[in-house]
Scaffold this motif. Structure first.
Motif, PDB file in Angstrom:
ATOM      1  N   VAL A   2     -34.268  12.517  33.581  1.00 15.43           N
ATOM      2  CA  VAL A   2     -32.851  12.212  33.789  1.00 15.43           C
ATOM      3  C   VAL A   2     -32.259  11.573  32.540  1.00 15.43           C
ATOM      4  N   VAL A   3     -31.136  12.116  32.091  1.00 16.71           N
ATOM      5  CA  VAL A   3     -30.433  11.609  30.916  1.00 16.71           C
ATOM      6  C   VAL A   3     -28.998  11.292  31.328  1.00 16.71           C
ATOM      7  N   GLU A   4     -28.487  10.166  30.880  1.00 14.13           N
ATOM      8  CA  GLU A   4     -27.130   9.757  31.224  1.00 14.13           C
ATOM      9  C   GLU A   4     -26.136  10.295  30.202  1.00 14.13           C
ATOM     10  N   ALA A   5     -25.123  11.008  30.675  1.00 10.58           N
ATOM     11  CA  ALA A   5     -24.085  11.553  29.782  1.00 10.58           C
ATOM     12  C   ALA A   5     -22.921  12.056  30.613  1.00 10.58           C
ATOM     13  N   ASP A   6     -21.717  11.936  30.065  1.00  7.46           N
ATOM     14  CA  ASP A   6     -20.499  12.406  30.723  1.00  7.46           C
ATOM     15  C   ASP A   6     -19.971  13.604  29.957  1.00  7.46           C
ATOM     16  N   VAL A   7     -19.699  14.710  30.666  1.00  8.09           N
ATOM     17  CA  VAL A   7     -19.289  15.945  29.998  1.00  8.09           C
ATOM     18  C   VAL A   7     -17.952  15.838  29.284  1.00  8.09           C
ATOM     19  N   VAL A   8     -17.137  14.856  29.621  1.00  9.33           N
ATOM     20  CA  VAL A   8     -15.845  14.726  28.935  1.00  9.33           C
ATOM     21  C   VAL A   8     -15.992  14.094  27.559  1.00  9.33           C
ATOM     22  N   ASP A   9     -17.192  13.649  27.217  1.00  8.16           N
ATOM     23  CA  ASP A   9     -17.457  12.956  25.958  1.00  8.16           C
ATOM     24  C   ASP A   9     -18.409  13.800  25.113  1.00  8.16           C
ATOM     25  N   GLN A  10     -17.880  14.444  24.070  1.00  5.19           N
ATOM     26  CA  GLN A  10     -18.707  15.299  23.220  1.00  5.19           C
ATOM     27  C   GLN A  10     -19.856  14.529  22.591  1.00  5.19           C
ATOM     28  N   ALA A  68     -28.324  16.031  24.258  1.00  5.03           N
ATOM     29  CA  ALA A  68     -29.082  17.131  23.653  1.00  5.03           C
ATOM     30  C   ALA A  68     -30.201  16.599  22.766  1.00  5.03           C
ATOM     31  N   ALA A  69     -29.936  15.501  22.057  1.00  2.94           N
ATOM     32  CA  ALA A  69     -30.974  14.895  21.222  1.00  2.94           C
ATOM     33  C   ALA A  69     -32.128  14.377  22.073  1.00  2.94           C
ATOM     34  N   GLU A  70     -31.807  13.826  23.261  1.00  2.72           N
ATOM     35  CA  GLU A  70     -32.847  13.364  24.172  1.00  2.72           C
ATOM     36  C   GLU A  70     -33.654  14.541  24.717  1.00  2.72           C
ATOM     37  N   VAL A  71     -32.969  15.639  25.002  1.00  3.56           N
ATOM     38  CA  VAL A  71     -33.662  16.831  25.500  1.00  3.56           C
ATOM     39  C   VAL A  71     -34.598  17.383  24.432  1.00  3.56           C
ATOM     40  N   THR A  72     -34.190  17.308  23.190  1.00  2.59           N
ATOM     41  CA  THR A  72     -35.038  17.749  22.085  1.00  2.59           C
ATOM     42  C   THR A  72     -36.390  17.041  22.118  1.00  2.59           C
ATOM     43  N   MET A 115     -22.645  14.069  25.057  1.00  2.00           N
ATOM     44  CA  MET A 115     -23.406  15.299  25.260  1.00  2.00           C
ATOM     45  C   MET A 115     -24.302  15.603  24.062  1.00  2.00           C
ATOM     46  N   ASP A 116     -23.834  15.293  22.865  1.00  2.00           N
ATOM     47  CA  ASP A 116     -24.683  15.446  21.676  1.00  2.00           C
ATOM     48  C   ASP A 116     -25.908  14.540  21.783  1.00  2.00           C
ATOM     49  N   HIS A 117     -25.694  13.318  22.255  1.00  2.00           N
ATOM     50  CA  HIS A 117     -26.812  12.388  22.445  1.00  2.00           C
ATOM     51  C   HIS A 117     -27.772  12.920  23.507  1.00  2.00           C
ATOM     52  N   THR A 175     -20.604  20.799  26.530  1.00  2.00           N
ATOM     53  CA  THR A 175     -21.998  21.002  26.922  1.00  2.00           C
ATOM     54  C   THR A 175     -22.647  22.119  26.117  1.00  2.00           C
ATOM     55  N   VAL A 176     -21.987  23.281  26.067  1.00  2.00           N
ATOM     56  CA  VAL A 176     -22.569  24.420  25.356  1.00  2.00           C
ATOM     57  C   VAL A 176     -22.703  24.114  23.872  1.00  2.00           C
ATOM     58  N   ASN A 177     -21.679  23.522  23.282  1.00  2.00           N
ATOM     59  CA  ASN A 177     -21.755  23.203  21.856  1.00  2.00           C
ATOM     60  C   ASN A 177     -22.908  22.257  21.540  1.00  2.00           C
ATOM     61  N   ALA A 178     -23.142  21.299  22.432  1.00  2.00           N
ATOM     62  CA  ALA A 178     -24.203  20.324  22.191  1.00  2.00           C
ATOM     63  C   ALA A 178     -25.591  20.952  22.319  1.00  2.00           C
ATOM     64  N   PHE A 179     -25.754  21.835  23.303  1.00  2.00           N
ATOM     65  CA  PHE A 179     -27.085  22.364  23.599  1.00  2.00           C
ATOM     66  C   PHE A 179     -27.387  23.698  22.922  1.00  2.00           C
ATOM     67  N   LEU A 180     -26.410  24.300  22.285  1.00  2.00           N
ATOM     68  CA  LEU A 180     -26.610  25.616  21.684  1.00  2.00           C
ATOM     69  C   LEU A 180     -27.744  25.656  20.656  1.00  2.00           C
ATOM     70  N   PRO A 181     -27.880  24.668  19.768  1.00  2.00           N
ATOM     71  CA  PRO A 181     -29.002  24.720  18.820  1.00  2.00           C
ATOM     72  C   PRO A 181     -30.366  24.783  19.510  1.00  2.00           C
TER      73      PRO A 181
END
Length: 272
Positions: free
Chosen positions: A56-64, A71-75, A67-69, A128-134
């Protein structure tokens, strides 16, 4: 080991989707929620999970930036790649969900609801897509699934004559377009980008802790009119459980390919 990111899964459809995806010990499932501490249903699912494969990662989709953070956690969790992104986050704000353009008390309240809905239902997908696309580019499946709604399908809305749910429907229609734009952008990279309906789902069992919205007696005629319009146009339409909805979604995710990209896929009840 297939990896999934489910955006918005503290309850309802997202929660059940996480449960079904995590049932396979070979899957890695990462979930984003706005408030980790308050996501009691999800936290309980994680505690009871025998496979220990839900993160589980905390993030709000209205905040780019958030979401970038995320994605970094998912990495860190997946080793730098992601196979499937499922965007489930959506705004359904009480009685505003069924209001038409003429039902708002003031223009300011109309603006407020439309802007808030646009930030979540449209820009939220983009962030969301922009953050996770890489990460998705390094994955093997390359699938982006947006949980859409018949409320955003122009032909279905016209067939039902649904003037209500103006903010929700308008922004969900824009959400469908976002998915189509990404499908066109990523077609040359063999991505699958599709918007799919979960159906009419009874999510009351895992409602928000503040209480599940129940329309007032004054609004019930409007709710009944909407439901009667749906049934008149689509006699097969029926309310389904989150379990049934997510079985369909998981099947779609597994089978979807580039040929399914760029279009909205309605629930089976809305197909003649």
């Amino acid at each position: 080991m297939p990896s999934f990111a489910v955006i918005g899964a503290s309850r309802g459809i997202g929660l059940e989707l996480v449960r079904q995806l995590s049932a396979s010990p070979t899957n890695t499932v990462v979930v984003t929620v706005r408030n980790k501490e308050k996501s009691t249903y999800l936290n309980d699912l994680v505690r009871r999970s025998e496979n220990n494969n839900v993160h589980v990662v905390e993030a709000d989709v209205v905040d780019q930036h958030a979401m970038d953070h995320a994605a970094a956690e998912v990495t860190k969790i997946t080793g730098g790649a992601l196979d499937v992104l499922v965007h489930n986050a959506a705004r359904t704000e009480g009685e505003n969900t069924i209001k038409g353009f003429l039902d708002y008390e003031t223009p300011e309240k109309l603006d407020e609801e439309f802007i808030a809905s646009f930030k979540v239902n449209v820009l939220g997908v983009v962030h969301t897509v922009n953050a996770f696309l890489p990460l998705l580019r390094k994955g093997t499946a390359k699938k982006i699934i947006v949980i859409g709604s018949e409320g955003g399908d122009c032909s279905l809305v016209w067939r039902i004559r649904l003037a209500n749910a103006a903010a929700y429907g308008t922004t969900k229609a824009a959400e469908n377009m976002v998915a189509t734009k990404y499908a066109a952008e990523l077609e040359s990279e063999d991505f699958t980008v599709a918007s799919v309906s979960p159906g009419i789902v009874d999510v009351s069992k895992t409602a928000a802790e503040s209480g599940f919205y129940v329309p007032s007696e004054e609004l019930m005629p409007t709710v009944n009119k909407i439901m009667n319009g749906i049934l008149a146009a689509f006699p097969k339409a029926t309310t389904i459980t989150p379990e049934e909805s997510c079985r369909r979604l998981v099947s779609f995710i597994d089978s979807a390919g580039p040929a399914d990209s760029g279009i909205f896929h309605p629930s089976a009840e809305y197909i003649d």
